[in-house]
Write an enzyme that holds these catalytic residues in place. Structure first.
Site, PDB file in Angstrom:
ATOM      1  N   HIS A 140      -5.299  -3.662  -2.208  1.00 26.38           N
ATOM      2  CA  HIS A 140      -4.968  -2.727  -3.284  1.00 26.38           C
ATOM      3  C   HIS A 140      -4.763  -3.432  -4.621  1.00 26.38           C
ATOM      4  O   HIS A 140      -4.267  -2.813  -5.567  1.00 26.38           O
ATOM      5  CB  HIS A 140      -3.724  -1.922  -2.907  1.00 26.38           C
ATOM      6  CG  HIS A 140      -3.914  -1.084  -1.695  1.00 26.38           C
ATOM      7  ND1 HIS A 140      -4.418   0.193  -1.743  1.00 26.38           N
ATOM      8  CD2 HIS A 140      -3.693  -1.352  -0.379  1.00 26.38           C
ATOM      9  CE1 HIS A 140      -4.494   0.690  -0.518  1.00 26.38           C
ATOM     10  NE2 HIS A 140      -4.060  -0.228   0.321  1.00 26.38           N
ATOM     11  N   LYS A 178     -11.900  -0.085  -1.549  1.00 25.09           N
ATOM     12  CA  LYS A 178     -10.962   0.636  -2.402  1.00 25.09           C
ATOM     13  C   LYS A 178     -11.469   0.606  -3.844  1.00 25.09           C
ATOM     14  O   LYS A 178     -12.347   1.378  -4.195  1.00 25.09           O
ATOM     15  CB  LYS A 178      -9.567   0.077  -2.193  1.00 25.09           C
ATOM     16  CG  LYS A 178      -9.114   0.317  -0.737  1.00 25.09           C
ATOM     17  CD  LYS A 178      -7.797  -0.256  -0.399  1.00 25.09           C
ATOM     18  CE  LYS A 178      -7.355   0.143   1.009  1.00 25.09           C
ATOM     19  NZ  LYS A 178      -8.268  -0.320   2.089  1.00 25.09           N
ATOM     20  N   SER A 206       0.797  -1.222   0.000  1.00 21.69           N
ATOM     21  CA  SER A 206       0.000   0.000   0.000  1.00 21.69           C
ATOM     22  C   SER A 206       0.829   1.271   0.000  1.00 21.69           C
ATOM     23  O   SER A 206       0.340   2.314  -0.437  1.00 21.69           O
ATOM     24  CB  SER A 206      -0.938   0.005   1.202  1.00 21.69           C
ATOM     25  OG  SER A 206      -0.204  -0.020   2.423  1.00 21.69           O
TER      26      SER A 206
END
Length: 386
Positions: free
Chosen positions: A210, A240, A182
């Site tokens: 991610h 996300k 990240s």
């Protein structure tokens, strides 16, 4: 002043003196790209909404419909009254996306890792963890009471040495890594990790917070090479690229059944609100129906790395290492003056001396604005491969 207040005030003074004090600033996300802050509109290059789906009409409509039909909250733990049928649908979709037998949805990604790891390993066991993993993996490891040993970042040789030296001393072994890191944006060598895990009878956990939606054709880091790596524990988030909220684990049916029965952060937490599940389902529809959408954030990031003469981006995340916390804060302020929001990341989130600007790129960022951002950074002295 009480001793508690004195303690807190002293801690705050110490953090401020080292440029490490964190404060919350009111910010309104208007459209997935623009932030309204202090009366100004800023173009955000620090959000994890990689596909801008949190503001997509279909995602918002699904959430609104779920609220109207089912209410705002889940009402209780999933094992009491909170196991809404939308959650079962979402788990089936996630399992299919990740090529797994089953899935379990949690209230957040942090809750997921804090619950998964202690359910699977304990004091007699070993955890080998990449030194740069997210905080929630460290939390889960501490809660497990297992012997936890870090290996050098993405270093398969070091991991192999640790497995050779330590694996035989413990009943079970878990290898834990981010799929996409990240703060650095690089990908874990998932296939190499899976091979070492199989060789030493260890279990591999990848945190793909991610990765899902943006690498591996949207299926995440386990699919980054165009084929599926043998990862028995694929964890990730809905908050996300999928634009909603929540966390999940995809694994075999026996593992998921155990997690649903014994993971404390699932058993003792209120279930995910129906609106979040509905939004995630709508987002999955969009990701699966438009492969080009998933490819766009990395392509945008690679435009930026070319302009900045940086190594080619592997994910939508590109770090610019500044050094000191004070210098990173000053760089962020300079970008804000130019109309860009880029947050300075400081210790303890990153190692001492590596404070940075963490830039993230989304499907909706205009190329012209990426070019302008790069030009401003060059003018500020951050170009040329720094």
């Amino acid at each position: 002043m009480t001793s508690l207040d004195e303690f807190a005030a002293g801690k705050l003074r110490s953090l401020a003196s080292r440029d490490l004090l964190r404060t919350l600033r009111p910010s309104e996300r208007e459209d997935g790209l623009t932030i309204l802050r202090d009366g100004r509109r800023l173009l955000s290059f620090c959000c994890n909404d990689y596909l801008n789906l949190s503001h997509h009409p279909a995602v918002k409509a699904a959430a609104q419909e779920a609220v109207g039909r089912y209410g705002a909250g889940a009402g209780a733990s999933r094992l009491v009254t909170g196991n809404h049928p939308l959650l079962e649908r979402l788990e089936a979709r996630l399992a299919a996306l990740k090529g797994a037998e089953a899935a379990c949805v949690f209230g957040s990604g942090y809750l997921a890792n804090a619950g998964i790891i202690p359910t699977l390993v304990g004091s007699a066991d070993l955890i080998l963890v990449d030194e740069l993993v997210h905080s929630c993996i460290w939390t889960g490891a501490k809660l497990s009471a297992a012997t936890t040993v870090p290996f050098r970042h993405n270093d398969l040789d070091h991991l192999a040495e640790l497995l050779q030296a330590r694996r035989g001393k413990h009943a079970r072994c878990l290898i834990a890594t981010d799929g996409v890191f990240s703060m650095d944006g690089d990908l874990a060598p998932v296939f190499g990790l899976a091979a070492l895990a199989a060789e030493h009878d260890a279990w591999l956990l990848t945190d793909d917070a991610h990765g899902v939606g943006v690498v591996g054709g949207g299926r995440g880091s386990s699919f980054a090479d165009g084929r599926k790596a043998a990862v028995p524990l694929q964890m990730g988030t809905l908050s996300k690229a999928l634009g909603s909220y929540g966390g999940y684990l995809c694994a075999s049916r026996p593992v998921i059944d155990l997690i649903k029965s014994r993971s404390r952060t699932l058993v003792y937490s209120t279930g995910l609100p129906p609106a979040s599940a509905a939004a995630a389902l709508a987002a999955l529809d969009l990701v699966e129906s438009d492969p080009e959408l998933a490819a766009r954030p990395v392509r945008k990031a690679r435009l930026f790395t070319r302009l900045m003469t940086l190594p080619q981006a592997e994910s939508p995340i590109v770090p610019l290492i500044i050094g000191s916390a004070a210098a990173a804060l000053e760089a962020a302020r300079a970008l804000e003056a130019e109309g860009f929001l880029v947050t300075a990341i400081r210790p303890p989130t990153v190692p001492e001396g590596t404070s940075r600007l963490r830039l993230t790129f989304t499907a909706g960022h205009p190329d012209a604005e990426i070019e302008r951002l790069a030009a401003v950074l060059h003018r500020l002295g951050f170009g040329g491969g720094q």
